[in-house]
Write an enzyme that holds these catalytic residues in place. Structure first.
Site, PDB file in Angstrom:
ATOM      1  CD  GLU A   1       3.722  -0.073  27.698  1.00  0.00           C
ATOM      2  OE1 GLU A   1       4.547   1.043  28.075  1.00  0.00           O
ATOM      3  OE2 GLU A   1       2.492  -0.177  27.317  1.00  0.00           O
TER       4      GLU A   1
ATOM      5  CG  ASP B   1      -0.574  -4.784  26.669  1.00  0.00           C
ATOM      6  OD1 ASP B   1       0.450  -4.422  25.699  1.00  0.00           O
ATOM      7  OD2 ASP B   1      -0.660  -4.194  27.778  1.00  0.00           O
TER       8      ASP B   1
END
EC number: 3.5.1.18
Length: 377
Positions: free
Chosen positions: A133, A68
């Site tokens: 994250e 991400d």
């Protein structure tokens, strides 16, 4: 250009704004399965996680990363589309180029090359990727670590590919991180007209002495491995927007970055005791992002130091500074954790980029680390 360039461009072109993965992990898993990895997709809520392993038994080396990225912000502020990778003046531009799709691509290439030469290597090589994250970090590595703990999965070493370098690739070796503890303080007052303060209770005035005491508190002096603990107020909100109304409530957000001298429960207890001294009508909501961790001197640090010196031309600085990383969820499993990645100067910024020379060197750097830890075991 090269395998790592092409794979990084493929990843950047997938707009995986947290917690989206945009197909990154499926594409990576297909590649890893072709070279013998066993891949397990772990989906929790809207978050995608990939746990890929090759080999069996100890020692277990985990390459930890995330697919991400943070939102790009206004597209018009970028020189080129953040999700259309572009090569300019020796750099690759795009959201995630440095944080951390370049490192993820390098992990994959390094693992593939390693297995060509060491198909029957001792121990286990694992790759753990998440799409959570940059966001809440609840259903990502935190949840995967809980699953691995329940399975009794041991981890000896963890290499996180976060962009840790400062000026040049390999000039910094992250050997630990401070803990992070956030809080939201709600102070109750009584709303009223500013001309009649005796009919109101101003929560700002009531809270100022307590906030002053909080910010003036000397927590510790740090040590040779960690800086001193720090408390920072990040947001304050009160009032209606009118300048003739005493607010009825105050909200204050603050964060502590703390070293191993403290634990989250001890800090919470200290802060509650301090606030109670000021007679406030308050509530306090805590969020524990992770406890501090530290990798002591040993095989992992020694090998990492030698490899980085070879690539950067000088011994790396060994540091516990910076923010948090997902390694904070792996360390409690008993793993020694380090972080090595590209230069972090442009991360989370408009026109994020990675130096092409660094990108090309990353697979070689990671492959050498894997070989020194597993093949030479």
């Amino acid at each position: 250009m090269s395998e790592v360039f092409d794979l990084t461009c493929d990843l950047i072109s997938r707009p995986s704004v947290t917690p989206e993965d945009a197909g990154c992990q499926a594409m990576i898993a297909a590649r890893l399965e072709r070279v013998g990895f066993t891949c397990e997709h772990l989906h929790y809520g809207s978050v995608a996680n990939l746990w890929a392993t090759h080999g069996q038994g100890a020692p277990v080396l985990v390459l930890l990363g995330h697919t991400d990225v943070v939102p790009p912000g206004p597209i018009e502020a970028w020189t080129s589309d953040p999700f259309i990778p572009q090569r300019r003046e020796g750099k690759l531009y795009g959201r995630g180029a440095a944080d951390m799709k370049g490192s993820v691509a390098a992990f994959v290439i390094a693992a593939e090359r390693f297995l060509v030469a060491h198909a029957g290597h001792p121990g286990t090589l694992a790759i753990l990727l998440t799409s959570d994250e940059e966001g809440q970090a609840i259903d990502g590595v935190r949840k995967v670590a809980e699953t691995l703990r329940q399975r009794g999965q041991g981890i000896d070493w963890c290499l996180t590919g976060e962009p840790s370098s400062s000026k040049r690739l390999g000039d910094l070796l992250r050997v630990g991180r401070r803990g992070s503890l956030s809080a939201t303080l709600h102070v109750k007052g009584v709303q009223g007209h500013v001309a009649y303060p005796h009919q109101a209770r101003n929560p700002i005035h009531l809270a100022v002495p307590a906030l002053a005491a909080l910010t003036a508190r000397h927590w510790d002096d740090g040590d040779e491995s960690f800086p001193s603990t720090s408390l920072q107020i990040s947001n304050i909100h009160a009032g209606t927007g009118a300048n003739n109304v005493i607010p009825g409530a105050l909200e204050v957000a603050f964060n502590l970055r703390y070293n191993p001298h403290w634990s989250a429960p001890r800090l919470e207890s200290e802060i509650v005791a301090l606030l109670d001294q000021h007679g406030l009508d308050y509530t306090l909501h805590w969020h524990r992002s992770g406890e501090p961790f530290y990798t002591p001197e040993g095989k992992l640090r020694r090998i990492a130091r030698e490899v980085l010196e070879r690539f950067s031309g000088a011994p790396p600085e060994e540091s516990t500074g910076g923010g948090t990383s997902d390694a904070r969820f792996i360390a409690p499993l008993g793993a020694q954790c380090i972080e090595i990645g590209p230069v972090n100067a442009s991360i989370h910024q408009v026109d994020e980029h990675v130096c092409l020379a660094d990108l090309e060197a990353l697979p070689d750097l990671y492959q050498l680390l894997i070989e020194r830890l597993l093949a030479d075991h």
